[in-house]
Motif scaffolding. Structure first.
Motif, mmCIF file in Angstrom:
data_model
loop_
_atom_site.group_PDB
_atom_site.id
_atom_site.type_symbol
_atom_site.label_atom_id
_atom_site.label_comp_id
_atom_site.label_asym_id
_atom_site.label_seq_id
_atom_site.Cartn_x
_atom_site.Cartn_y
_atom_site.Cartn_z
ATOM 1 N N GLN A 10 -39.699 -0.865 -30.196
ATOM 2 C CA GLN A 10 -39.389 -2.216 -30.622
ATOM 3 C C GLN A 10 -39.492 -3.174 -29.444
ATOM 4 O OE1 GLN A 10 -35.551 -2.155 -32.494
ATOM 5 N NE2 GLN A 10 -36.359 -1.386 -34.420
ATOM 6 N N LEU A 11 -39.956 -4.374 -29.718
ATOM 7 C CA LEU A 11 -40.096 -5.398 -28.697
ATOM 8 C C LEU A 11 -39.052 -6.469 -28.940
ATOM 9 C CD1 LEU A 11 -41.691 -6.642 -26.341
ATOM 10 C CD2 LEU A 11 -43.188 -7.685 -28.048
ATOM 11 N N ASN A 12 -38.263 -6.748 -27.937
ATOM 12 C CA ASN A 12 -37.240 -7.774 -28.026
ATOM 13 C C ASN A 12 -37.833 -9.071 -27.480
ATOM 14 O OD1 ASN A 12 -34.907 -9.229 -28.213
ATOM 15 N ND2 ASN A 12 -33.815 -8.100 -26.635
ATOM 16 N N ILE A 13 -38.014 -10.067 -28.346
ATOM 17 C CA ILE A 13 -38.619 -11.333 -27.952
ATOM 18 C C ILE A 13 -37.527 -12.386 -27.829
ATOM 19 C CG2 ILE A 13 -40.216 -13.160 -28.627
ATOM 20 C CD1 ILE A 13 -41.821 -10.995 -30.108
ATOM 21 N N GLU A 14 -37.490 -13.050 -26.675
ATOM 22 C CA GLU A 14 -36.487 -14.085 -26.432
ATOM 23 C C GLU A 14 -37.116 -15.453 -26.642
ATOM 24 O OE1 GLU A 14 -33.916 -15.835 -22.702
ATOM 25 O OE2 GLU A 14 -34.432 -13.717 -22.700
ATOM 26 N N LEU A 15 -36.398 -16.324 -27.350
ATOM 27 C CA LEU A 15 -36.864 -17.681 -27.616
ATOM 28 C C LEU A 15 -35.817 -18.647 -27.099
ATOM 29 C CD1 LEU A 15 -38.971 -19.509 -29.030
ATOM 30 C CD2 LEU A 15 -37.620 -19.274 -31.111
ATOM 31 N N THR A 16 -36.135 -19.363 -26.026
ATOM 32 C CA THR A 16 -35.178 -20.313 -25.462
ATOM 33 C C THR A 16 -35.069 -21.537 -26.371
ATOM 34 O OG1 THR A 16 -36.840 -21.502 -24.166
ATOM 35 C CG2 THR A 16 -35.774 -19.592 -23.109
ATOM 36 N N GLU A 17 -33.991 -22.293 -26.220
ATOM 37 C CA GLU A 17 -33.804 -23.505 -27.031
ATOM 38 C C GLU A 17 -34.931 -24.496 -26.797
ATOM 39 O OE1 GLU A 17 -30.043 -25.538 -27.362
ATOM 40 O OE2 GLU A 17 -28.988 -23.666 -26.945
#
Length: 104
Positions: A10-17
Motif C-alpha cells: 500500500q502507498l500512503n499519499i500525503e496531501l497538504t492543505e
C-alpha cells in the motif's frame, strides 16, 4: 501472509492543505523530448497580454500515456453521469474571452 503483503504494497499519499486547495488553470501547454513530457498549466485572464505558468508537471512517456488513459476513463465516467462535454472552438493564442482588450 497475504494480508502482510497487501499492507507492504500500500502507498500512503500525503496531501497538504496548500496543495489540496488546488490551482486553477484554463490552458495546458504540452511539450516533449525523447525522455519526458512537460505539461505547463497556465491561468489566462481576459484582456491580459501576459499569463504565468501556475504549475509544471514532468512525466516519463510511459506515465504520460497512463495519464492520458486515466483522463479518458474519467471523462467517459463523467459523461455517463452528466452528458457529453461540449467541445468549444479551437484555442488560439492569445486567448480572447470576448471582453475589452486591456490597454496601459
Amino acid at each position: 501472509m497475504e494480508n502482510q503483503q497487501e499492507e507492504q504494497s500500500q502507498l500512503n499519499i500525503e496531501l497538504t492543505e496548500e496543495i489540496a486547495e488546488g490551482t486553477y488553470a484554463n490552458l495546458a501547454i504540452i511539450t516533449h523530448s525523447n525522455a519526458e513530457f512537460v505539461v505547463d498549466f497556465v491561468n489566462v485572464m481576459p484582456g491580459m497580454p501576459k499569463a504565468k505558468v501556475k504549475s509544471r508537471v514532468i512525466l516519463t512517456p510511459q506515465h504520460a500515456k497512463r495519464f492520458m488513459k486515466a483522463m479518458l476513463d474519467n471523462i467517459k465516467k463523467y459523461e455517463s453521469i452528466h452528458g457529453p462535454i461540449q467541445d468549444q472552438e479551437p484555442v488560439s493564442l492569445p486567448m480572447n474571452f470576448g471582453g475589452p482588450t486591456a490597454q496601459a
